[in-house]
Design a protein around this motif. Structure first.
Motif, short mmCIF file in Angstrom:
data_model
loop_
_atom_site.label_atom_id
_atom_site.label_comp_id
_atom_site.label_asym_id
_atom_site.label_seq_id
_atom_site.Cartn_x
_atom_site.Cartn_y
_atom_site.Cartn_z
N THR A 33 22.36 44.74 23.78
CA THR A 33 23.50 45.50 23.30
C THR A 33 24.10 46.27 24.44
OG1 THR A 33 22.10 47.38 22.75
CG2 THR A 33 22.49 45.77 21.01
N ARG A 34 25.40 46.41 24.37
CA ARG A 34 26.09 47.23 25.36
C ARG A 34 27.40 47.66 24.76
NH1 ARG A 34 28.65 43.76 30.39
NH2 ARG A 34 30.32 42.73 29.25
N PRO A 35 28.09 48.66 25.35
CA PRO A 35 29.34 49.12 24.78
C PRO A 35 30.39 48.02 24.83
CG PRO A 35 28.71 50.42 26.72
CD PRO A 35 27.70 49.35 26.56
N THR A 36 31.43 48.16 24.00
CA THR A 36 32.53 47.21 24.08
C THR A 36 33.14 47.28 25.47
OG1 THR A 36 34.17 48.85 23.42
CG2 THR A 36 33.06 47.63 21.65
N THR A 56 20.86 51.30 36.06
CA THR A 56 20.90 51.10 37.50
C THR A 56 19.85 51.97 38.19
OG1 THR A 56 23.24 50.50 37.49
CG2 THR A 56 22.31 51.24 39.58
N SER A 57 19.77 53.23 37.81
CA SER A 57 18.79 54.12 38.42
C SER A 57 17.37 53.65 38.13
CB SER A 57 18.98 55.55 37.92
OG SER A 57 20.23 56.06 38.34
N THR A 58 17.15 53.11 36.93
CA THR A 58 15.83 52.57 36.61
C THR A 58 15.47 51.45 37.58
OG1 THR A 58 16.06 53.11 34.25
CG2 THR A 58 14.46 51.41 34.83
N GLU A 59 16.42 50.54 37.82
CA GLU A 59 16.17 49.45 38.76
C GLU A 59 15.88 50.00 40.15
OE1 GLU A 59 18.88 46.22 38.81
OE2 GLU A 59 19.04 46.07 36.63
N MET A 60 16.65 51.00 40.56
CA MET A 60 16.45 51.59 41.88
C MET A 60 15.08 52.24 42.01
SD MET A 60 20.11 53.39 42.76
CE MET A 60 21.57 52.45 43.22
N LEU A 61 14.68 52.99 40.99
CA LEU A 61 13.40 53.69 41.04
C LEU A 61 12.24 52.71 41.20
CD1 LEU A 61 14.15 56.33 38.29
CD2 LEU A 61 13.49 56.88 40.64
N PHE A 62 12.29 51.62 40.46
CA PHE A 62 11.23 50.62 40.58
C PHE A 62 11.31 49.90 41.91
CE2 PHE A 62 10.62 51.48 36.16
CZ PHE A 62 9.32 51.07 35.87
N ASP A 111 17.62 53.18 26.31
CA ASP A 111 17.57 51.95 25.53
C ASP A 111 18.31 50.78 26.16
OD1 ASP A 111 20.12 52.95 25.18
OD2 ASP A 111 20.03 53.04 22.99
N GLN A 112 19.04 51.01 27.26
CA GLN A 112 19.73 49.93 27.95
C GLN A 112 18.99 49.47 29.21
OE1 GLN A 112 22.72 48.48 26.67
NE2 GLN A 112 21.96 49.68 24.95
N SER A 113 17.96 50.19 29.60
CA SER A 113 17.21 49.85 30.81
C SER A 113 16.22 48.72 30.51
CB SER A 113 16.45 51.08 31.34
OG SER A 113 17.34 52.01 31.93
N ASN A 114 16.65 47.49 30.78
CA ASN A 114 15.86 46.32 30.43
C ASN A 114 15.31 45.59 31.66
OD1 ASN A 114 18.25 45.31 31.39
ND2 ASN A 114 18.83 44.26 29.50
N TYR A 115 15.43 46.21 32.84
CA TYR A 115 14.90 45.60 34.06
C TYR A 115 14.37 46.70 34.96
CZ TYR A 115 14.48 42.69 38.20
OH TYR A 115 13.98 42.02 39.29
N PRO A 116 13.15 46.50 35.50
CA PRO A 116 12.25 45.38 35.26
C PRO A 116 11.66 45.39 33.85
CG PRO A 116 11.15 47.05 36.56
CD PRO A 116 12.58 47.49 36.44
N ALA A 117 11.02 44.28 33.50
CA ALA A 117 10.54 44.11 32.12
C ALA A 117 9.51 45.16 31.72
CB ALA A 117 9.95 42.70 31.96
N SER A 137 27.06 44.33 35.98
CA SER A 137 27.56 45.63 35.53
C SER A 137 26.81 46.80 36.16
CB SER A 137 27.48 45.74 34.01
OG SER A 137 26.13 45.69 33.58
N ARG A 138 25.90 46.50 37.11
CA ARG A 138 25.11 47.55 37.76
C ARG A 138 25.32 47.51 39.27
NH1 ARG A 138 19.71 46.34 33.97
NH2 ARG A 138 20.85 46.62 31.99
N TRP A 139 24.90 48.54 39.93
CA TRP A 139 25.15 48.63 41.37
C TRP A 139 23.87 48.85 42.17
CZ3 TRP A 139 26.72 51.87 37.52
CH2 TRP A 139 26.18 53.16 37.49
N GLY A 140 22.76 48.34 41.62
CA GLY A 140 21.47 48.47 42.29
C GLY A 140 21.19 47.35 43.27
N PRO A 141 19.94 47.21 43.69
CA PRO A 141 19.57 46.21 44.69
C PRO A 141 19.92 44.77 44.32
CG PRO A 141 17.82 47.82 44.43
CD PRO A 141 18.81 48.09 43.34
N ARG A 142 19.96 44.47 43.01
CA ARG A 142 20.25 43.09 42.61
C ARG A 142 21.69 42.67 42.83
NH1 ARG A 142 18.15 41.44 36.89
NH2 ARG A 142 19.01 43.45 36.22
N VAL A 143 22.52 43.59 43.34
CA VAL A 143 23.89 43.22 43.68
C VAL A 143 23.90 42.11 44.73
CG1 VAL A 143 24.23 44.92 45.51
CG2 VAL A 143 26.18 44.14 44.19
#
Length: 310
Positions: free
Chosen positions: A2-5, A63-69, A82-88, A288-294
């Protein structure tokens, strides 16, 4: 997922760009002491000072979740939105970054909260509860990404790991872009946020990534004055007339868009991207994120466009 429109998504990104920095009470100006777990404390970023390494971090930003990991601070993260789905293995909860609730966040007993949007003035609410807050607004450039990684590394006791992530990103991006083919005319593209035809211009973070690949954005004239914050809604007629060489879809998960759905759109049969099968499905989250996976996003773009003869 899920994500915003797309309209809300674009608005949230545009609003995030306007935010200026973190806020929390500065608690110390003593000389730093080296912590056993790495880094030096007290550690300061902007007006935020942490006396010791945080061990209960709540991230309300995917994005911050991805960065922290990515920087090795994952074990210190005890709750994510509830939108932080990476990493698993990120500790996902029902906390919302779009409608944050101070009491629900405080119930997690955090010693650091990371947010992207100061919705409902959540930062000041948390600071009033003596909870440190770091605000990491939506990036507009890769330098913003690098700075946020560095800031998070400093505050979590992982400065060396953060520096290593930044170095690798820069090296990988340089490697991907150093041998781009020389073209007499730039290839053009349309980046789709949703089937309602919301898109992003070159002035946005995602736009800067396409620019690294040497592409020209057909959406730029639609928001030349910036009234849409870089996220205008186009019409089918505008897109068809612009005749982009590529269509990149960042609405494959949320909205089930694909090459087939694009080809089925009325009037699109003559668009170069459609005729030449140059419709590229992206991972919604990465796009839609600006973390390392860019870096992964840039590779998809470079690989797709490299197939077109110079």
């Amino acid at each position: 997922m899920t994500r915003p429109t797309p309209r809300l998504f674009a608005t949230a990104l545009a609003a995030g760009v306007l935010l200026l920095g973190g806020c929390a009470e500065k608690t110390s100006t003593d000389a730093p002491a080296t912590g056993a777990s790495g880094g030096s404390f007290p550690a300061s970023v902007g007006n935020l000072t942490l006396e010791k390494r945080p061990e209960k971090i709540v991230s309300l930003s995917p994005t911050s979740t991805e960065m922290l990991f990515a920087i090795g601070a994952g074990k210190q993260v005890t709750a994510v939105d509830d939108q932080s789905n990476y990493p698993a293995d990120a500790p996902k909860t029902d906390l919302s970054g779009y409608q944050p609730n101070a009491e629900a966040i405080a119930a997690k007993s955090p010693d650091l909260v990371v947010i992207t949007n100061d919705t409902n003035k959540i930062a000041s609410q948390l600071v009033a509860l003596k909870i440190p807050v770091l605000l990491t607004p939506a990036a507009t450039t890769l330098d913003d990404t690098y700075r946020q990684l560095t800031d998070l590394g400093k505050l979590t006791g992982h400065p060396a790991e953060a520096d290593a992530v930044v170095r690798k990103m820069k090296d990988d991006i340089a490697a991907l872009t150093k041998d781009l083919p020389k073209r007499a005319e730039k290839l053009t593209y349309y980046h789709e946020l949703g089937p309602e035809l919301y898109t992003a211009t070159s002035k946005t973070f995602i736009g800067t990534i396409y620019a690294l690949a040497g592409l020209e954005n057909i959406a730029d004239p639609a928001d030349a004055g910036g009234k849409s914050g870089g996220y205008p809604q186009l019409s089918q007629e505008v897109i068809v007339k612009a005749n982009p060489d590529f269509v990149f879809l960042s609405d494959t998960k949320c909205c089930k868009q694909s090459a087939d759905t694009v080809k089925a759109r009325s009037g699109w049969a003559g668009v170069t991207a459609v005729k030449n099968n140059q419709i590229v499905a992206l991972d919604d989250d990465i796009a839609s994120r600006w973390g390392p996976r860019v870096v992964e996003l840039l590779k998809v773009i470079v690989d797709a466009t490299a197939k077109v003869p110079a």
